[in-house]
Scaffold this motif. Structure first.
Motif, PDB file in Angstrom:
ATOM      1  N   UNK A  82       1.589 -37.329  -0.555  1.00 58.43           N
ATOM      2  CA  UNK A  82       1.699 -36.065   0.154  1.00 58.43           C
ATOM      3  C   UNK A  82       3.138 -35.822   0.619  1.00 58.43           C
ATOM      4  N   UNK A  83       3.707 -36.828   1.275  1.00 61.60           N
ATOM      5  CA  UNK A  83       5.082 -36.681   1.788  1.00 61.60           C
ATOM      6  C   UNK A  83       6.045 -36.460   0.642  1.00 61.60           C
ATOM      7  N   UNK A  84       5.870 -37.255  -0.400  1.00 60.17           N
ATOM      8  CA  UNK A  84       6.792 -37.180  -1.513  1.00 60.17           C
ATOM      9  C   UNK A  84       6.745 -35.809  -2.189  1.00 60.17           C
ATOM     10  N   UNK A  85       5.538 -35.279  -2.376  1.00 61.47           N
ATOM     11  CA  UNK A  85       5.423 -33.996  -3.061  1.00 61.47           C
ATOM     12  C   UNK A  85       5.943 -32.850  -2.195  1.00 61.47           C
ATOM     13  N   UNK A  86       5.591 -32.891  -0.901  1.00 60.99           N
ATOM     14  CA  UNK A  86       6.073 -31.836  -0.003  1.00 60.99           C
ATOM     15  C   UNK A  86       7.593 -31.830   0.023  1.00 60.99           C
ATOM     16  N   UNK A  87       8.188 -33.031   0.057  1.00 59.04           N
ATOM     17  CA  UNK A  87       9.643 -33.116   0.113  1.00 59.04           C
ATOM     18  C   UNK A  87      10.273 -32.630  -1.179  1.00 59.04           C
ATOM     19  N   UNK A  88       9.654 -32.983  -2.288  1.00 58.77           N
ATOM     20  CA  UNK A  88      10.290 -32.559  -3.534  1.00 58.77           C
ATOM     21  C   UNK A  88      10.142 -31.053  -3.713  1.00 58.77           C
ATOM     22  N   UNK A  89       9.058 -30.473  -3.193  1.00 56.09           N
ATOM     23  CA  UNK A  89       8.939 -29.015  -3.247  1.00 56.09           C
ATOM     24  C   UNK A  89      10.016 -28.358  -2.391  1.00 56.09           C
ATOM     25  N   UNK A  90      10.316 -28.986  -1.240  1.00 61.49           N
ATOM     26  CA  UNK A  90      11.357 -28.428  -0.375  1.00 61.49           C
ATOM     27  C   UNK A  90      12.651 -28.281  -1.152  1.00 61.49           C
ATOM     28  N   UNK A 135      14.475 -39.534  -2.498  1.00 65.64           N
ATOM     29  CA  UNK A 135      14.926 -38.703  -3.600  1.00 65.64           C
ATOM     30  C   UNK A 135      16.437 -38.576  -3.611  1.00 65.64           C
ATOM     31  N   UNK A 136      17.013 -38.430  -2.423  1.00 68.67           N
ATOM     32  CA  UNK A 136      18.462 -38.284  -2.319  1.00 68.67           C
ATOM     33  C   UNK A 136      19.158 -39.573  -2.749  1.00 68.67           C
ATOM     34  N   UNK A 137      18.625 -40.713  -2.273  1.00 72.11           N
ATOM     35  CA  UNK A 137      19.221 -42.000  -2.650  1.00 72.11           C
ATOM     36  C   UNK A 137      19.109 -42.227  -4.163  1.00 72.11           C
ATOM     37  N   UNK A 156      23.163 -31.614  -3.012  1.00 62.81           N
ATOM     38  CA  UNK A 156      22.072 -30.747  -2.577  1.00 62.81           C
ATOM     39  C   UNK A 156      20.940 -31.573  -1.975  1.00 62.81           C
ATOM     40  N   UNK A 157      20.636 -32.718  -2.618  1.00 64.16           N
ATOM     41  CA  UNK A 157      19.562 -33.575  -2.112  1.00 64.16           C
ATOM     42  C   UNK A 157      19.865 -34.085  -0.698  1.00 64.16           C
ATOM     43  N   UNK A 158      21.123 -34.515  -0.483  1.00 64.12           N
ATOM     44  CA  UNK A 158      21.470 -35.042   0.841  1.00 64.12           C
ATOM     45  C   UNK A 158      21.513 -33.924   1.877  1.00 64.12           C
ATOM     46  N   UNK A 159      21.833 -32.714   1.428  1.00 64.22           N
ATOM     47  CA  UNK A 159      21.866 -31.627   2.401  1.00 64.22           C
ATOM     48  C   UNK A 159      20.457 -31.243   2.830  1.00 64.22           C
ATOM     49  N   UNK A 160      19.468 -31.434   1.942  1.00 65.07           N
ATOM     50  CA  UNK A 160      18.090 -31.240   2.383  1.00 65.07           C
ATOM     51  C   UNK A 160      17.777 -32.234   3.498  1.00 65.07           C
ATOM     52  N   UNK A 161      18.226 -33.487   3.331  1.00 67.44           N
ATOM     53  CA  UNK A 161      18.004 -34.498   4.369  1.00 67.44           C
ATOM     54  C   UNK A 161      18.706 -34.083   5.664  1.00 67.44           C
ATOM     55  N   UNK A 162      19.974 -33.731   5.545  1.00 63.66           N
ATOM     56  CA  UNK A 162      20.755 -33.349   6.723  1.00 63.66           C
ATOM     57  C   UNK A 162      20.152 -32.121   7.407  1.00 63.66           C
ATOM     58  N   UNK A 163      19.835 -31.108   6.607  1.00 69.24           N
ATOM     59  CA  UNK A 163      19.316 -29.853   7.158  1.00 69.24           C
ATOM     60  C   UNK A 163      17.994 -30.049   7.860  1.00 69.24           C
TER      61      UNK A 163
END
Ligand code: NA
Ligand code: NA
Lengths: 454, 331, 174
Positions: A46-54, C112-114, C135-142
């Motif tokens: 769940x976490x992984x999919x929600x994050x990848x959609x983000x 994902x970012x790593x 872009x991936x790290x900015x999702x983390x930061x944001x």
């Protein structure tokens, strides 16, 4: 039957969270997570999919039109050029009551030929037309409704992302769909203008009749500081020519062959910047414009992210299969089925974004409609009209929220007021839907004429 | 046991392989499970990106958000860089049937190709998917390679290289954009198979379709989440694997049968369909001569069995009766 | 506490300005691409990839500010019917919900970012390869900044709820 409990939980939880005041983007996101967990029972997935959609949801060239068209509108607003346009229309249509309202509709119709999405139009005209209408004494609710309502034209008049998505899903000709949208679009424009004329005639106070326009200096609501004396018609005329040229370049560039809508937006923003600088915009105002776009686009982009997540989860509940079974087994008359579909679109339109609605419903509805004898092109236009109404309806009418978000400094302004002001435009769309249902030729005549002999 | 499986693709059912998921894989598995086992299987289908987009289908299957996914390896240039190996050998077989057989033989001989899905991405490859043969459709007429020099032509991912080597200006694009982009002159042609030309109505804006014969590429796959698969009853597993293999073969035959029909359809739609002399093909292949080796070296460095795969693919193609216009050399 | 809040405001504002400038620069990239393609037959390589990734960057860089400045959209018609204390309690719930959502996304985006960083993941092929890790790290930061903004909102409103005061509304006129 698939599993209706998941679906009911998803929709119920969303409404509960939203009405308890939780930010809509957050509510959509949390409900999606809940749905994912219910379906997979796996927190990690769940976490992984929600994050990848983000990360994935916005990663598309087409979404850049939102900030870029916002920038274009902001630059035009900051340099006062838009105000000049409206002043000019106001003067040249001297005897027409409600001319700024009419001008907003007509300008939106023109703008719609440039953009494939409605949000950008709502944002731009909130900056351009709203301060002007207020300055000329228009009733607030009327002005807001006019902007939100006419922004709908963006996705009805080609080019339109909705038509492209629809065409791809149903194997309909995108070119035909584009052409099919023209007459219904003009119909809606005429009905809008008719409504404004009616208001101007019956309730002239709502369009600022007898109101002395405030001097420009009094207008601080939008932070516009460039002062153009109203008497200086010459300058006004020049800036208007500049705007029209800009629209013609952007519109013509997209329509006749130089760039995509996103590129048109980039070119438009750059030209608007040039225009604004030539009209005396300073670095400070430029920065203000840029930052203000940042402020207004963020909530919308976040909403688009979680709305897409929610729609994906919704489709995982198997809502599509359920609907197909329901329609094919019901034995209802074609018009009743059509009515049901329109009602479903209304309800979904209140909940999720237009593209997601098409993705969810059209693969189910289009074959059912075709089997019942509806012309697929007319059905597409009708469907797009119906889905468009959702842009104006609470609780998540994205256009109303866009207008609200684009007018951050209006004291005491509630989104509800925008929804109320949009009601007449919603009714007009409804009239258009009925008209197309009764006279499908309005949608099919032009494409058949144009593309019969390629 | 009542089993629910979510099956999805980022592409719409317009695409042949998705259409086969919908009209063959799903009903066939449902039917056989009902007939041969005590279980009942129910599919929840989501195509056209309604559950997963093209670029995150692999991840969707990996995390178990969807159980079965069909996707193009072209959207995984970092994760599966070697799986587009047929693209690295342009002017391969134009027969989808042979293309998918060739790919299967390569996958059988190089275990890495299937194993990577299970080891790295927590999924099991059920079937390979062949596309139709790639050609070049354009808005203008052309006869020699020099007619393409400096022209803006579109492709997606790895096949952009074909254009670059031919001296065209490669533009990265996606199919849904193709119609408007060619209508408005963003670019003037597409490396595409005839079914997409028909399905996406590109015939309305680009009236020339040249059968240059880049080859039919097998670089899609149908996969199932490994955990979900392992939890299924044995007899259901067997049916899914069996139908998966039949589905794989069917992508070849259906595309094979479709190709001449779609070419006919293009003609009736007013598209000028033509072939080019072998000399043009050879000239183009010559311009790409060094590229297979370049890719092999590059991917070998990443620790992938690229040289082995490309060599095997060249040989397998020949075993299946394909004659390369130019025999690429891989060392 | 107050210092933390001011620091957060400062950082989110800086990120907002960065995002806005990026959007502004996209105009010129797009125009350069159009002119390059139209006039010189050489589009700016990788424009599509850069624009697609930038829009993700723009969205998430701005998230914190959108929250702090009260720009996030919500439906408050029912909440406003309650007493000031009830309103503050509801504001706490809303802030907690936001904290949970963005916290989870932040946590989930890290891997994902790593992965994008270590495996040098890229977007596009042939013409130009654009790395996706920024872009991936900015999702983390944001999403991290968004979580912090919600956390501060939560703490502030807990205090107000205890005192029975109406919730803090954030002005959008920063
Ligand atoms: Na439009
Ligand atoms: Na809505």
């Amino acid at each position: 039957m698939q599993n209706p409990t998941d679906l009911l939980i998803l929709i119920g939880a969303l409404l509960a969270l939203v009405f308890s005041g939780i930010h809509i983007a957050v509510a959509l996101g949390l409900c999606s997570m809940l749905g994912l967990f219910l379906m997979t029972g796996d927190i990690h997935g769940m976490i992984s999919f929600a994050s990848s959609t983000a990360y994935e949801a916005l990663r598309d060239y087409v979404f850049a039109v939102i900030p870029l068209f916002m920038l274009m509108g902001e630059f035009l607003a900051k340099c006062g050029a838009a105000r000049d346009l409206f002043t000019l229309v106001n003067r040249s249509m001297n005897r027409i009551k409600g001319r700024l309202g009419v001008a907003t509709v007509l300008a939106n119709a023109l703008f719609a030929f440039v953009t494939g999405v409605s949000i950008a139009a709502a944002a731009a005209f909130s900056k351009i037309a709203y301060p002007e209408m207020r300055r000329h004494g228009y009733e607030r609710k009327f002005a807001l409704g006019c902007i939100a309502g006419s922004a709908c034209l963006g996705m009805l008049i080609p080019p339109s992302v909705l038509m492209i998505v629809w065409g791809v899903l149903t194997e309909l000709s995108i070119g035909k769909l584009f052409i099919a949208g023209i007459i219904p679009g003009i119909l809606v424009v005429l009905l809008y203008v008719g409504y404004i004329a009616w208001v101007a005639y019956r309730q002239p106070h709502r369009v600022g009749e007898g109101f002395k326009p405030q001097p420009v200096q009094a207008l601080s609501a939008d932070g516009q500081s460039v002062d153009v004396p109203e008497a200086d018609l010459r300058a006004i005329l020049w800036s208007t020519i500049g705007i029209v040229a800009l629209i013609v370049i952007v519109l013509g560039g997209i329509w006749f062959g130089f760039f995509t809508p996103t590129e048109g937006a980039g070119v438009g923003a750059t030209l608007a910047l040039v225009l604004a600088i030539s009209r005396g915009m300073r670095l400070k105002e430029m920065m203000e414009a840029v930052v203000s776009v940042g402020r207004t686009s963020a909530p919308l982009l976040l909403l688009l992210v979680t709305a897409q997540l929610y729609s994906r989860v919704l489709s995982m509940t198997g809502v599509t299969g359920m609907a197909q079974d329901f329609f094919s087994q019901s034995g209802m008359s074609p018009y009743v089925v059509l009515l049901m579909m329109v009602l479903v679109w209304f309800v979904l339109g209140m909940l999720i974004d237009s593209i997601s609605i098409i993705l969810l419903t059209v693969p189910v509805f289009a074959p059912v409609a075709a089997a019942m004898g509806f012309d697929p092109i007319a059905f597409a236009i009708l469907g797009i009209l119906a889905i468009e109404t959702g842009l104006l309806t609470p609780p998540f009418g994205i256009l109303a929220f866009t207008v609200r978000a684009s007018i951050p400094n209006e004291p005491g302004l509630k989104t509800g007021e925008i929804f109320l002001g949009s009601v007449p435009y919603w009714i007009v769309l409804l009239i258009a839907i009925v008209t197309i249902a009764v006279f499908p030729a309005l949608a099919t005549w032009l494409p058949n004429l144009a593309l019969a002999n390629p | 046991e009542n089993i629910r499986l979510r099956i999805a693709s980022g592409h719409p059912a317009v695409n042949t392989y998705v259409n086969l998921m919908q009209t063959f894989f799903v009903p066939e598995v449902t039917k056989r499970v009902a007939e041969r086992t005590q279980h009942k299987i129910e599919f929840v289908e989501g195509y056209g990106g309604s559950m997963v987009k093209t670029a995150d289908t692999l991840e969707g299957v990996q995390t178990g958000i969807i159980d079965i996914g069909g996707y193009c390896f072209c959207f995984e240039p970092s994760n599966l860089p070697l799986h587009g190996f047929q693209v690295m050998l342009p002017f391969g077989t134009m027969s989808p049937e042979r293309s998918v057989k060739l790919a299967r033989n390569v996958y059988n001989k190089v275990p890495y190709m299937s194993q990577v899905f299970e080891d790295k991405f927590n999924q099991k490859l059920l079937g390979l998917i062949s596309d139709n043969g790639y050609n070049l459709g354009t808005t203008f007429d052309w006869n020699t390679i020099s007619d393409l020099k400096g022209r803006k032509l579109a492709g997606a991912g790895l096949n952009l290289k074909w254009l670059e080597y031919a001296g065209a200006v490669p533009v990265q694009s996606a199919l849904p954009e193709a119609y408007t982009a060619m209508q408005t002159g963003v670019y003037f042609g597409w490396i595409m198979f005839p079914s997409a030309w028909v399905n996406f109505k590109l015939n309305e804006v680009a009236k020339y379709y040249t059968q240059i014969g880049f080859g039919a590429i097998t670089w899609h796959g149908l996969t199932i989440n490994k955990n979900r698969f392992n939890r299924l009853p044995k007899e259901v597993q067997d049916i899914i694997v069996e139908v998966g293999r039949e589905y794989e073969a069917k992508t070849g035959t259906v595309n094979e049968e479709g190709y001449p029909k779609q070419i006919e359809q293009l003609k009736t739609l007013g598209v000028t369909v033509k072939s080019v002399p072998d000399a043009v093909k050879l000239e183009w292949a010559n311009s790409l001569k060094g590229w297979p080796q370049e890719k092999a070296t590059e991917l070998d460095k990443q620790g992938l069995p690229a040289t082995l795969v490309l060599k095997t693919a060249l040989e397998e193609a020949e075993k299946l009766g394909h004659k390369w216009p130019l025999r690429y050399e891989i060392k | 506490m107050e210092m933390l809040r001011r620091l957060n405001d400062r950082v989110t504002k800086i990120l907002l300005v960065l995002a806005a400038l990026l959007a502004f620069l996209l105009c010129f990239l797009v125009v350069a691409d159009v002119i390059g393609r139209g006039a010189f037959n050489s589009p700016v390589k990788g424009t599509t990839e850069i624009v697609s990734l930038s829009i993700v960057v723009i969205c998430f860089l701005q998230a914190g500010f959108a929250i702090r400045s009260g720009g996030m959209l919500n439906v408050d018609m029912f909440v406003l019917m309650g007493s000031p204390r009830v309103q503050s309690v509801m504001a706490c719930i809303a802030a907690l919900a936001g904290l949970v959502f963005f916290g989870v996304i932040c946590y989930g985006s890290w891997d994902g970012a790593m992965h994008a960083w270590t495996s040098n993941e890229f977007e596009g092929e042939g013409a130009l390869r654009v790395p996706v890790w920024p872009a991936r790290f900015i999702v983390v930061l944001g999403t991290f900044m968004a979580s912090i903004s919600y956390l501060l909102m939560l703490l502030q409103n807990i205090g107000l709820a205890i005192q029975g005061k109406p919730p803090a509304t954030f002005s959008t006129t920063h």
